[in-house]
Design an enzyme around this catalytic site. Structure first.
Site, mmCIF file in Angstrom:
data_model
loop_
_atom_site.group_PDB
_atom_site.id
_atom_site.type_symbol
_atom_site.label_atom_id
_atom_site.label_comp_id
_atom_site.label_asym_id
_atom_site.label_seq_id
_atom_site.Cartn_x
_atom_site.Cartn_y
_atom_site.Cartn_z
ATOM 1 N N ASP A 130 -9.761 -3.496 -5.621
ATOM 2 C CA ASP A 130 -8.923 -2.524 -4.913
ATOM 3 C C ASP A 130 -8.907 -1.227 -5.706
ATOM 4 O O ASP A 130 -8.626 -1.230 -6.906
ATOM 5 C CB ASP A 130 -7.497 -3.102 -4.785
ATOM 6 C CG ASP A 130 -6.522 -2.138 -4.115
ATOM 7 O OD1 ASP A 130 -6.948 -1.052 -3.671
ATOM 8 O OD2 ASP A 130 -5.329 -2.478 -4.049
ATOM 9 N N HIS B 189 -7.967 -4.789 -1.021
ATOM 10 C CA HIS B 189 -6.880 -3.954 -0.535
ATOM 11 C C HIS B 189 -6.552 -4.265 0.926
ATOM 12 O O HIS B 189 -7.449 -4.487 1.728
ATOM 13 C CB HIS B 189 -7.218 -2.468 -0.678
ATOM 14 C CG HIS B 189 -6.029 -1.597 -0.417
ATOM 15 N ND1 HIS B 189 -5.027 -1.438 -1.335
ATOM 16 C CD2 HIS B 189 -5.650 -0.892 0.676
ATOM 17 C CE1 HIS B 189 -4.083 -0.659 -0.829
ATOM 18 N NE2 HIS B 189 -4.439 -0.319 0.395
ATOM 19 N N SER C 194 0.837 -1.205 0.000
ATOM 20 C CA SER C 194 0.000 0.000 0.000
ATOM 21 C C SER C 194 0.875 1.261 0.000
ATOM 22 O O SER C 194 1.734 1.404 -0.859
ATOM 23 C CB SER C 194 -0.961 -0.061 1.183
ATOM 24 O OG SER C 194 -1.954 0.909 1.065
#
Ligand code: NAG
Length: 401
Positions: free
Chosen positions: A341, A371, A189
């Site tokens: 995501d 995600h 991320s």
């Protein structure tokens, strides 16, 4: 305060019914994912309520919850775990106890958390880094960095580069028994953003003698100049991470000014002088048909807002904005993307751009991925998906580092 608490309690209940997102058909463990999504969205909603009531900021509330999940550096029979600092950057070191004839491989890991929260101390990251150290018999370093909104870009990048350059010195590599030719940088991320930005810098930095062998980017965020990609459209109300929250957090990485997220939501936040950068994120050419589907590309409208933040045009914040010449210097790369995501297309466009300049890229796309899946590897919120993604990532590292 009692009245405020009541109001906010009522608000939460009435909104609870609205926050449920249907779980896509191909996702396993449907009930767990639904529960996770509801918990995450309820926390997010509470945080928004508290922020609107002026009690505390959104990210302060979320941090309070995440901090409950922090672990101590606990050694086990195989690995010595210590918290220390590289220069003044906090790091957690995982050193295998087994005797080794040859120097070891090393993995440097940047945790995710939208630049606003998190730490290598979180249980899931501690678990992941320990697992990597064990499985690869490698030295693993989890790096923390200053968080937004107390610290804006480039603080996060500077901390990352400082810690990595410190580690890559001969004397430090010797101290920990690391082979200078077998070092990887990874992150998930926003940690993936940092890993990508730091790798871009290290590979061309004349002060760095030992270059990185690999980078591994796990559902990374790599740009925000176009916020109307197919993955933004399809996952606007995505599981755990919505487009709105992603925009809110990434804005805080740059500024506290509310005008930025407002303009970003409309995709009207970039100044006219940024026009030349849009070819680097032109999804009508960079996304394969499978992801482009029948979405229609529209050129972003430039110069609509008074916003002109140089950081929004800086590849150290948004690695997709690096030129082709710069990208050529990158090492072998692993990119993992998740279908469900909002950040999916960032990773896929980076795959296309790296392939175009001849960088060796391995792309794992997880059709049932969401995600932040790596954050759900430890009870009570563990998903098989998280463990599966961990295994994909670690086995790629093992085969290539
Ligand atoms: C994006 O690509 C399309 C072709 O697919 C082209 O028509 C358009 O001008 C490009 N836009 C930018 C900003 O590069």
């Amino acid at each position: 305060m009692g009245f405020k608490a009541l109001c906010f309690g009522l608000l939460c209940v009435s909104f609870l019914s609205c926050i449920y997102t249907p779980v896509p058909d191909n996702i396993e463990e449907t009930w767990k994912v639904m529960a996770l999504d509801t918990v995450a969205k309820t926390c997010s909603l509470m945080a928004l309520c508290l922020e609107n009531l002026g009690v505390m900021r959104y990210e302060e509330f979320i941090s309070m919850i995440i901090n409950l999940d922090y672990t101590q550096p606990l050694s086990d029979e195989h690995i010595t775990v210590t918290d220390t600092a590289f220069v003044d950057i906090p790091v957690r070191l995982y050193l295998p106890k087994r005797k080794s004839e040859a120097p070891r491989r090393a993995v440097i890991y940047f945790h995710g958390g939208g630049f606003c929260f998190g730490s290598f101390k979180q249980r899931a990251f501690d678990f992941l880094n320990r697992w990597t150290a064990n499985k690869l018999d490698a030295v693993v370093v989890g790096i923390d960095y200053r968080l937004a909104p107390q610290h804006h870009f480039p603080a996060q990048f500077e901390d990352g580069i400082t810690a990595v350059k410190f580690f890559l010195q001969d004397k430090i590599l010797t101290k920990y028994g690391v082979d200078p030719t077998r070092i990887a940088v990874s992150g998930d991320s926003s940690g993936g953003t940092l890993a990508a930005a730091v790798t871009q810098q290290v590979q061309i930095d004349p002060e760095v003698k030992h270059k990185l062998k690999l980078q591994a980017l796990l559902y990374p965020g790599l740009q925000v100049i176009d916020t109307h990609l197919p993955s933004h459209r399809e996952n606007e109300h995505g599981i755990v991470l919505t487009r709105d929250i992603a925009i809110k957090l990434v804005s805080l990485f740059f500024t506290k000014d509310e005008a930025l997220p407002q303009a970003m939501r409309k995709n009207q936040h970039m100044p006219p002088e940024s026009r030349h950068l849009f070819r680097f994120v032109n999804w009508s050419t960079l996304l394969p048909d499978k992801f482009r589907k029948d979405h229609v590309y529209t050129e972003p409208v430039l110069g609509r807002s008074a916003f002109s933040l140089p950081a929004l045009m800086d590849h150290r914040a948004l690695p997709l904005l690096a030129s082709d010449d710069h990208l050529q210097h990158l090492p072998q790369t692993y990119i993992l993307t998740c279908q469900h995501d909002v950040l999916r297309d960032d990773g896929i466009m980076y795959v296309s751009r790296l392939q175009k300049v001849g960088v060796q890229v391995f792309h794992d796309h997880v059709e049932d991925g969401i995600h932040g899946a790596l954050s759900y590897m430890t009870s009570p919120l563990h998903l098989d998906l998280g463990l599966r993604i961990k295994d994909m990532y670690v086995s790629w590292l093992d085969n290539n580092l």
